[in-house]
Design an enzyme around this catalytic site. Sequence first.
Site, mmCIF file in Angstrom:
data_model
loop_
_atom_site.group_PDB
_atom_site.id
_atom_site.type_symbol
_atom_site.label_atom_id
_atom_site.label_comp_id
_atom_site.label_asym_id
_atom_site.label_seq_id
_atom_site.Cartn_x
_atom_site.Cartn_y
_atom_site.Cartn_z
ATOM 1 N N CYS A 1 50.276 -28.989 17.733
ATOM 2 C CA CYS A 1 49.499 -28.211 16.764
ATOM 3 C C CYS A 1 50.235 -28.041 15.424
ATOM 4 O O CYS A 1 50.412 -29.018 14.721
ATOM 5 C CB CYS A 1 49.128 -26.877 17.387
ATOM 6 S SG CYS A 1 47.656 -26.186 16.667
ATOM 7 N N HIS B 1 48.297 -27.080 23.698
ATOM 8 C CA HIS B 1 49.181 -25.992 24.121
ATOM 9 C C HIS B 1 49.045 -25.810 25.634
ATOM 10 O O HIS B 1 48.389 -26.603 26.306
ATOM 11 C CB HIS B 1 48.722 -24.682 23.449
ATOM 12 C CG HIS B 1 48.868 -24.638 21.969
ATOM 13 N ND1 HIS B 1 50.066 -24.496 21.320
ATOM 14 C CD2 HIS B 1 47.917 -24.695 21.000
ATOM 15 C CE1 HIS B 1 49.857 -24.443 20.003
ATOM 16 N NE2 HIS B 1 48.573 -24.561 19.784
ATOM 17 N N ARG C 1 36.872 -22.677 14.268
ATOM 18 C CA ARG C 1 38.054 -22.410 15.101
ATOM 19 C C ARG C 1 37.876 -23.294 16.339
ATOM 20 O O ARG C 1 36.934 -23.101 17.109
ATOM 21 C CB ARG C 1 38.103 -20.920 15.468
ATOM 22 C CG ARG C 1 39.404 -20.518 16.100
ATOM 23 C CD ARG C 1 40.469 -20.161 15.037
ATOM 24 N NE ARG C 1 41.791 -20.651 15.452
ATOM 25 C CZ ARG C 1 42.805 -20.812 14.612
ATOM 26 N NH1 ARG C 1 42.664 -20.544 13.340
ATOM 27 N NH2 ARG C 1 43.974 -21.263 15.048
HETATM 28 N N1 GLN Z 1 47.802 -23.028 11.533
HETATM 29 C C1 GLN Z 1 47.382 -24.255 12.209
HETATM 30 C C2 GLN Z 1 45.872 -24.279 12.520
HETATM 31 O O1 GLN Z 1 45.264 -23.264 12.748
HETATM 32 C C3 GLN Z 1 48.166 -24.428 13.496
HETATM 33 C C4 GLN Z 1 47.882 -23.352 14.532
HETATM 34 C C5 GLN Z 1 48.631 -23.619 15.849
HETATM 35 O O2 GLN Z 1 49.781 -24.101 15.851
HETATM 36 N N2 GLN Z 1 47.967 -23.269 16.987
HETATM 37 O O3 GLN Z 1 45.329 -25.382 12.596
#
Ligand code: GLN
Length: 244
Positions: free
Chosen positions: A99, A195, A133
């Site tokens: 990410c 993740h 999101r």
């Molecule tokens: N800020 C980045 C996004 O929202 C990475 C977020 C994350 O590492 N989960 O895409």
Amino acid sequence: MKLVIGYLYGDLMNIYGDTGNIIALKKRAQWRGIEVVVKNISLGDKLYTSDVSSKPDIYFFGGGQDQQQELVSRDLVLSIKGKVIKQEVEKGVPLLSVCGGYQLLGEYYKPHKGPKLPGIGLFPTYTVASFDRMIGNIVIESQFGKLVGFENHSGKTHLKKGALPFGMVLKGFGNNGADKTEGCMYKNAIGCYMHGSLLPKNPKLADWLLRKALETKYGKEIELESLDDSLELQAHQKALARFS
Ligand code: GLN
């Protein structure tokens, strides 16, 4: 044998259980009698000193929010760390990034507010924050078979010409929720949005990273002794059954 794990910005870039990847790599090596050193490398730190034994044999770079990414981008790009990481990957040193870390290994990450954050250009990718999101469980098909994880990002990553995806999305969003690609792979370096943490539930990938690290370090084919992965595979199958 000895394995040095380079944990990039673990104090800043470690969300949604990403540190579990360090634990998985460490334990899976130790269970095979391999000595392990975890080197935390953060703002202002050198990747390694003149003492070559401190040189990481594998790198992990986790996820983080925009504000941490801004600090890290500056440190990566302005110091020689970014250049050295690219040189190490060219030599075959494996790297796993997730990410926010993955985004900074591409050409740039454009957050909602403020200017583009330059990346190191290891992956031929670029990322732009979106108003979607992309959150939830993710299942992909890859060279390691099906992999399961959890994603939570607004950034949409686009692969440039010639970029190799890490896998194809079977369930979830992946790079951008549109082209069905997930992550990017270059030599033994992997970027992804998975993740979870990723490695405990995907032991085949964990062992591939370990093997690549040891083979590159010792310059020979390495056969890892098999482990009792019944628990790991149970978690993997449960996630597959529930989320596919
Ligand atoms: N800020 C980045 C996004 O929202 C990475 C977020 C994350 O590492 N989960 O895409």
